[in-house]
Design a protein around this motif. Structure first.
Motif, PDB file in Angstrom:
ATOM      1  N   ILE A   1       5.090   6.923   5.746  1.00  0.00           N
ATOM      2  CA  ILE A   1       4.993   5.465   5.903  1.00  0.00           C
ATOM      3  C   ILE A   1       6.123   4.834   5.091  1.00  0.00           C
ATOM      4  O   ILE A   1       6.729   5.492   4.242  1.00  0.00           O
ATOM      5  CB  ILE A   1       3.633   4.908   5.433  1.00  0.00           C
ATOM      6  CG1 ILE A   1       3.352   5.281   3.975  1.00  0.00           C
ATOM      7  CG2 ILE A   1       2.517   5.374   6.345  1.00  0.00           C
ATOM      8  CD1 ILE A   1       2.094   4.622   3.420  1.00  0.00           C
ATOM      9  N   LYS A   2       6.427   3.563   5.365  1.00  0.00           N
ATOM     10  CA  LYS A   2       7.526   2.885   4.672  1.00  0.00           C
ATOM     11  C   LYS A   2       7.209   2.781   3.190  1.00  0.00           C
ATOM     12  O   LYS A   2       6.081   2.460   2.813  1.00  0.00           O
ATOM     13  CB  LYS A   2       7.723   1.478   5.254  1.00  0.00           C
ATOM     14  CG  LYS A   2       8.204   1.473   6.687  1.00  0.00           C
ATOM     15  CD  LYS A   2       8.229   0.054   7.253  1.00  0.00           C
ATOM     16  CE  LYS A   2       8.553   0.094   8.731  1.00  0.00           C
ATOM     17  NZ  LYS A   2       8.398  -1.231   9.353  1.00  0.00           N
ATOM     18  N   GLY A   3       8.232   3.029   2.363  1.00  0.00           N
ATOM     19  CA  GLY A   3       8.063   2.864   0.925  1.00  0.00           C
ATOM     20  C   GLY A   3       8.329   1.438   0.498  1.00  0.00           C
ATOM     21  O   GLY A   3       8.805   0.632   1.305  1.00  0.00           O
ATOM     22  N   PRO A   4       8.086   1.105  -0.782  1.00  0.00           N
ATOM     23  CA  PRO A   4       8.310  -0.272  -1.236  1.00  0.00           C
ATOM     24  C   PRO A   4       9.762  -0.721  -1.088  1.00  0.00           C
ATOM     25  O   PRO A   4      10.028  -1.909  -0.939  1.00  0.00           O
ATOM     26  CB  PRO A   4       7.918  -0.241  -2.721  1.00  0.00           C
ATOM     27  CG  PRO A   4       7.082   0.968  -2.886  1.00  0.00           C
ATOM     28  CD  PRO A   4       7.528   1.956  -1.855  1.00  0.00           C
TER      29      PRO A   4
ATOM     30  N   LEU B   1       4.250   8.758  -6.811  1.00  0.00           N
ATOM     31  CA  LEU B   1       3.183   9.726  -6.558  1.00  0.00           C
ATOM     32  C   LEU B   1       3.767  10.961  -5.906  1.00  0.00           C
ATOM     33  O   LEU B   1       4.856  10.892  -5.329  1.00  0.00           O
ATOM     34  CB  LEU B   1       2.181   9.130  -5.562  1.00  0.00           C
ATOM     35  CG  LEU B   1       1.323   7.971  -6.037  1.00  0.00           C
ATOM     36  CD1 LEU B   1       0.598   7.360  -4.849  1.00  0.00           C
ATOM     37  CD2 LEU B   1       0.319   8.427  -7.080  1.00  0.00           C
TER      38      LEU B   1
ATOM     39  N   GLN C   1       7.052   7.343   2.012  1.00  0.00           N
ATOM     40  CA  GLN C   1       5.958   8.046   1.349  1.00  0.00           C
ATOM     41  C   GLN C   1       5.331   8.999   2.350  1.00  0.00           C
ATOM     42  O   GLN C   1       4.926   8.594   3.441  1.00  0.00           O
ATOM     43  CB  GLN C   1       4.896   7.039   0.870  1.00  0.00           C
ATOM     44  CG  GLN C   1       3.683   7.645   0.194  1.00  0.00           C
ATOM     45  CD  GLN C   1       3.972   8.124  -1.215  1.00  0.00           C
ATOM     46  OE1 GLN C   1       4.816   7.575  -1.918  1.00  0.00           O
ATOM     47  NE2 GLN C   1       3.272   9.172  -1.643  1.00  0.00           N
ATOM     48  N   VAL C   2       5.254  10.291   1.988  1.00  0.00           N
ATOM     49  CA  VAL C   2       4.600  11.272   2.852  1.00  0.00           C
ATOM     50  C   VAL C   2       3.100  11.001   2.793  1.00  0.00           C
ATOM     51  O   VAL C   2       2.542  10.816   1.714  1.00  0.00           O
ATOM     52  CB  VAL C   2       4.886  12.716   2.363  1.00  0.00           C
ATOM     53  CG1 VAL C   2       4.144  13.738   3.214  1.00  0.00           C
ATOM     54  CG2 VAL C   2       6.381  12.991   2.365  1.00  0.00           C
ATOM     55  N   ILE C   3       2.428  10.973   3.947  1.00  0.00           N
ATOM     56  CA  ILE C   3       0.978  10.716   3.929  1.00  0.00           C
ATOM     57  C   ILE C   3       0.273  11.907   3.288  1.00  0.00           C
ATOM     58  O   ILE C   3       0.752  13.043   3.356  1.00  0.00           O
ATOM     59  CB  ILE C   3       0.407  10.404   5.332  1.00  0.00           C
ATOM     60  CG1 ILE C   3       0.464  11.623   6.264  1.00  0.00           C
ATOM     61  CG2 ILE C   3       1.109   9.199   5.941  1.00  0.00           C
ATOM     62  CD1 ILE C   3      -0.344  11.435   7.539  1.00  0.00           C
ATOM     63  N   GLU C   4      -0.868  11.635   2.643  1.00  0.00           N
ATOM     64  CA  GLU C   4      -1.573  12.701   1.909  1.00  0.00           C
ATOM     65  C   GLU C   4      -1.899  13.866   2.824  1.00  0.00           C
ATOM     66  O   GLU C   4      -1.787  15.032   2.439  1.00  0.00           O
ATOM     67  CB  GLU C   4      -2.872  12.139   1.310  1.00  0.00           C
ATOM     68  CG  GLU C   4      -2.650  11.227   0.116  1.00  0.00           C
ATOM     69  CD  GLU C   4      -3.947  10.618  -0.397  1.00  0.00           C
ATOM     70  OE1 GLU C   4      -4.282  10.873  -1.558  1.00  0.00           O
ATOM     71  OE2 GLU C   4      -4.612   9.877   0.354  1.00  0.00           O
TER      72      GLU C   4
ATOM     73  N   GLN D   1       0.859  -1.182   0.000  1.00  0.00           N
ATOM     74  CA  GLN D   1       0.000   0.000   0.000  1.00  0.00           C
ATOM     75  C   GLN D   1       0.893   1.230   0.000  1.00  0.00           C
ATOM     76  O   GLN D   1       1.633   1.477   0.963  1.00  0.00           O
ATOM     77  CB  GLN D   1      -0.938   0.004   1.207  1.00  0.00           C
ATOM     78  CG  GLN D   1      -1.927   1.136   1.125  1.00  0.00           C
ATOM     79  CD  GLN D   1      -3.176   0.931   1.957  1.00  0.00           C
ATOM     80  OE1 GLN D   1      -3.388  -0.130   2.514  1.00  0.00           O
ATOM     81  NE2 GLN D   1      -3.985   1.971   2.044  1.00  0.00           N
ATOM     82  N   LEU D   2       0.848   2.008  -1.079  1.00  0.00           N
ATOM     83  CA  LEU D   2       1.794   3.107  -1.243  1.00  0.00           C
ATOM     84  C   LEU D   2       1.396   4.337  -0.433  1.00  0.00           C
ATOM     85  O   LEU D   2       2.253   4.999   0.143  1.00  0.00           O
ATOM     86  CB  LEU D   2       1.932   3.458  -2.731  1.00  0.00           C
ATOM     87  CG  LEU D   2       3.123   4.338  -3.103  1.00  0.00           C
ATOM     88  CD1 LEU D   2       4.432   3.686  -2.713  1.00  0.00           C
ATOM     89  CD2 LEU D   2       3.124   4.629  -4.588  1.00  0.00           C
ATOM     90  N   ASN D   3       0.117   4.705  -0.413  1.00  0.00           N
ATOM     91  CA  ASN D   3      -0.344   5.746   0.508  1.00  0.00           C
ATOM     92  C   ASN D   3      -1.791   5.433   0.886  1.00  0.00           C
ATOM     93  O   ASN D   3      -2.248   4.310   0.661  1.00  0.00           O
ATOM     94  CB  ASN D   3      -0.128   7.163  -0.044  1.00  0.00           C
ATOM     95  CG  ASN D   3      -1.087   7.563  -1.154  1.00  0.00           C
ATOM     96  OD1 ASN D   3      -2.011   6.832  -1.496  1.00  0.00           O
ATOM     97  ND2 ASN D   3      -0.874   8.725  -1.728  1.00  0.00           N
TER      98      ASN D   3
ATOM     99  N   ILE E   1       0.186   2.900   8.363  1.00  0.00           N
ATOM    100  CA  ILE E   1      -0.930   3.391   7.533  1.00  0.00           C
ATOM    101  C   ILE E   1      -2.282   3.160   8.200  1.00  0.00           C
ATOM    102  O   ILE E   1      -3.192   3.977   8.074  1.00  0.00           O
ATOM    103  CB  ILE E   1      -0.867   2.816   6.114  1.00  0.00           C
ATOM    104  CG1 ILE E   1      -1.775   3.629   5.208  1.00  0.00           C
ATOM    105  CG2 ILE E   1      -1.263   1.352   6.069  1.00  0.00           C
ATOM    106  CD1 ILE E   1      -1.263   3.835   3.847  1.00  0.00           C
TER     107      ILE E   1
ATOM    108  N   SER F   1      -3.653   4.312  -2.393  1.00  0.00           N
ATOM    109  CA  SER F   1      -2.966   3.706  -3.545  1.00  0.00           C
ATOM    110  C   SER F   1      -2.326   2.371  -3.207  1.00  0.00           C
ATOM    111  O   SER F   1      -1.833   2.165  -2.105  1.00  0.00           O
ATOM    112  CB  SER F   1      -1.860   4.631  -4.044  1.00  0.00           C
ATOM    113  OG  SER F   1      -2.368   5.913  -4.270  1.00  0.00           O
TER     114      SER F   1
END
Lengths: 229, 318
Positions: B185-188, B238, B268-271, A8-10, B293, A13
């Motif tokens: 959150i952690k990225g891939p 993104l 990844q910065v949260i929205e 889960q990327l964000n 997340i 997504s």
């Protein structure tokens, strides 16, 4: 579906990554999954972005992520269509390799110890799979080129004109707009790769097959749609 | 509306462009996904109309007719005919007003909305300006001196004013943008980092360098090392994706980033925290807080939630 992982990327997504098979096989699964989700789940989705062996899925609402995960887990690629040839037409793209337009054929010829004509013939000799579009609107990443003309990127980006056809590693691509870039350029296409006003704005899509066709300088000048950018 | 003097980067934006990422057409849209729609809410517009995003130095703008407008986001010392115009209020200007921005206070992007919006055409479903490819917004580019853009007329008869009128009510967001810790959150490719790098990224500060713009923010801090040397093949990214560059420094992708990238995606910065970042500029320092997340989703932290509440409240008052 087998041989994949989900991340889960964000908040809204999901990323699907294929973890087995060759590049061509993995990309064929991705392109098929891209078509499947775009049709089946269109009401839930904002964007679906295919790449070499991954697919990024952006949902309209975070509550759809669970449904999308289930769709992916239960998805079965159609047997017999693994190599993605069912995904849309073969597109023939004219390319002018004439040195008067300015290209890197002499550099590549020296690097690979083959003649410029041989370089051109090897570029023309394969039908290329479009793996993905990215970097710029309408820029296709295609492959795989013959190993004898696989060329590393330039160490310093150069200004590149619209329509330039290039090679980086075993990929070949086309610059839709004037842009700085590091790919070695073999020629130029007069065809417009991207038009924001068209309903389908890009000439190519992931899953297409592309065949290059050599044209003369005169034909290129006559057909050129890439004059302004 | 006429551009008397252009700013350094003035473009029309909306919430972004969707449905075309597989063609390589990126998200785009306003950098500050909170202040952008808020400007429309303040003037009573639907939130999908275009707003004008401005950086500092900002433009000098003339309005030939009376106009109801709002400014949100950064404070650039807005003035009309010498009168200070505060952000986050509904303001009505008399015909012939000139809007100018005299001093940079806090923040990097300010947003202007006018009642009923401007006469612009959507391209691929959005008013956002795609600078690299030259489409969308106003002629696909930043505003220049002499540009003239019509404002949609109201259905009601013109009830112009003789002097600047500023609403007594306002939206107050003082706490929101002050934070220097960005939740991620952690990225891939998080596990491509060494244990030491994972620790460093959570416990040290990073400076936003001058190589920062709408495409992304280049950060500078202690060098981060990776334990996986495998070359990543291009994969989707993104706005908010944090990449690890070959020099060991992080790059945060922002609104105008490409759709795919080949550098490892470590975080990844949260929205919900992207608007805070959108108002940070060069030389400012930030830190990262790693969250799960599930925590964010359970707490229903969302920009759209905050905006819905504000819209409802403003409709009641006005």
């Amino acid at each position: 579906m087998n041989g994949f992982r989900l991340h889960q990327l964000n908040e809204s997504s999901l990323l699907v990554e294929i973890t087995s098979g060759s590049l061509l096989e993995a990309n064929a699964v991705i392109c098929n999954l891209f078509v499947f989700l775009s049709n089946k789940a269109s009401s839930m989705l904002l964007n679906v972005v295919p790449a070499y062996c991954s697919l990024l899925i952006v949902c309209k609402d975070r509550s759809s992520i669970g449904d999308v995960r289930n769709l992916i887990r239960t998805y079965q690629p159609e047997t017999g269509n693994v190599l993605g040839l069912s995904l849309g037409e073969k597109v023939i793209i004219p390319v002018c390799y004439d040195p008067k337009l300015g290209n890197d054929l002499s550099i590549m010829s020296e690097m690979h110890k083959i003649s410029e004509d041989e370089t051109i013939n090897l570029h023309l000799s394969i039908d290329y799979q479009v793996f993905m579009l990215g970097f710029l609107p309408g820029f296709p990443y295609m492959g795989e080129v013959n190993e004898r003309i696989a060329t590393p990127r330039k160490t310093k980006p150069q200004p590149i004109k619209a329509g330039a056809v290039g090679i980086a590693g075993r990929q070949t691509g086309i610059y839709p707009f004037y842009s700085p870039g590091g790919w070695h350029i073999v020629g130029y296409t007069p065809v417009k790769m991207f038009d924001a006003q068209q309903e389908t704005p890009a000439l190519l899509q992931p899953g297409n097959l592309v065949q290059f066709e050599s044209i003369s300088l005169e034909e290129y000048m006559d057909l050129n749609e890439n004059k302004t950018r | 509306m006429k551009v008397i003097k252009p700013g350094i980067l003035d473009t029309f934006q909306d919430c972004g462009r969707f449905g075309y990422a597989h063609f390589g057409v990126g998200h785009g849209g306003y950098m500050d996904q909170f202040a952008g729609p808020l400007a429309n809410i303040l003037v009573g517009n639907p939130i999908d109309l275009a707003v004008l995003e401005m950086h500092f130095p900002a433009p000098e703008i003339g309005f030939s007719s009376s106009v109801t407008m709002a400014l949100t986001g950064a404070d650039f010392g807005a003035k009309v005919n010498g009168i200070a115009i505060p952000n986050n209020r509904r303001v009505t200007l008399p015909a012939g007003s000139t809007l100018a921005f005299v001093k940079k206070g806090w923040g990097e992007r300010t947003y202007l909305a006018v009642q009923n919006g401007w006469q612009l055409e959507k391209v691929m479903g959005s008013y956002s300006t795609h600078l690299k490819a030259g489409f969308g917004g106003f002629e696909g580019r930043a505003l220049k001196k002499g540009d003239f853009i019509s404002i949609e007329k109201s259905e009601k008869p013109d009830c112009g004013v003789n002097e600047v009128q500023i609403s007594k009510w306002f939206t107050s967001l003082s706490d929101f943008y002050c934070l220097n810790t960005i939740r991620v959150i952690k990225g891939p490719e998080w596990d491509w980092l060494t244990e030491e790098a994972k620790h460093l990224i959570q416990h040290s500060t990073f400076t936003i360098t001058h190589q920062s713009d709408r495409m992304g923010y280049q950060l500078h801090g202690l060098k981060l090392k990776r334990k996986v040397t495998f070359e990543l093949s291009s994969s989707g990214v993104l706005p908010g994706t944090i990449q690890l560059l070959p020099n060991g420094q992080p790059l945060i992708l922002m609104a105008d980033c490409q759709t795919t990238g080949g550098y490892p995606r470590i975080l990844q910065v949260i929205e919900a925290d992207l608007p805070i970042l959108a108002q940070k500029g060069a030389k400012e320092k930030i830190g990262f807080e790693l969250v799960e997340i599930e925590q964010i989703i359970v707490r229903k932290e969302s920009i759209s939630g905050k905006l819905k509440l504000l819209k409802w409240a403003i409709q009641l008052i006005s």
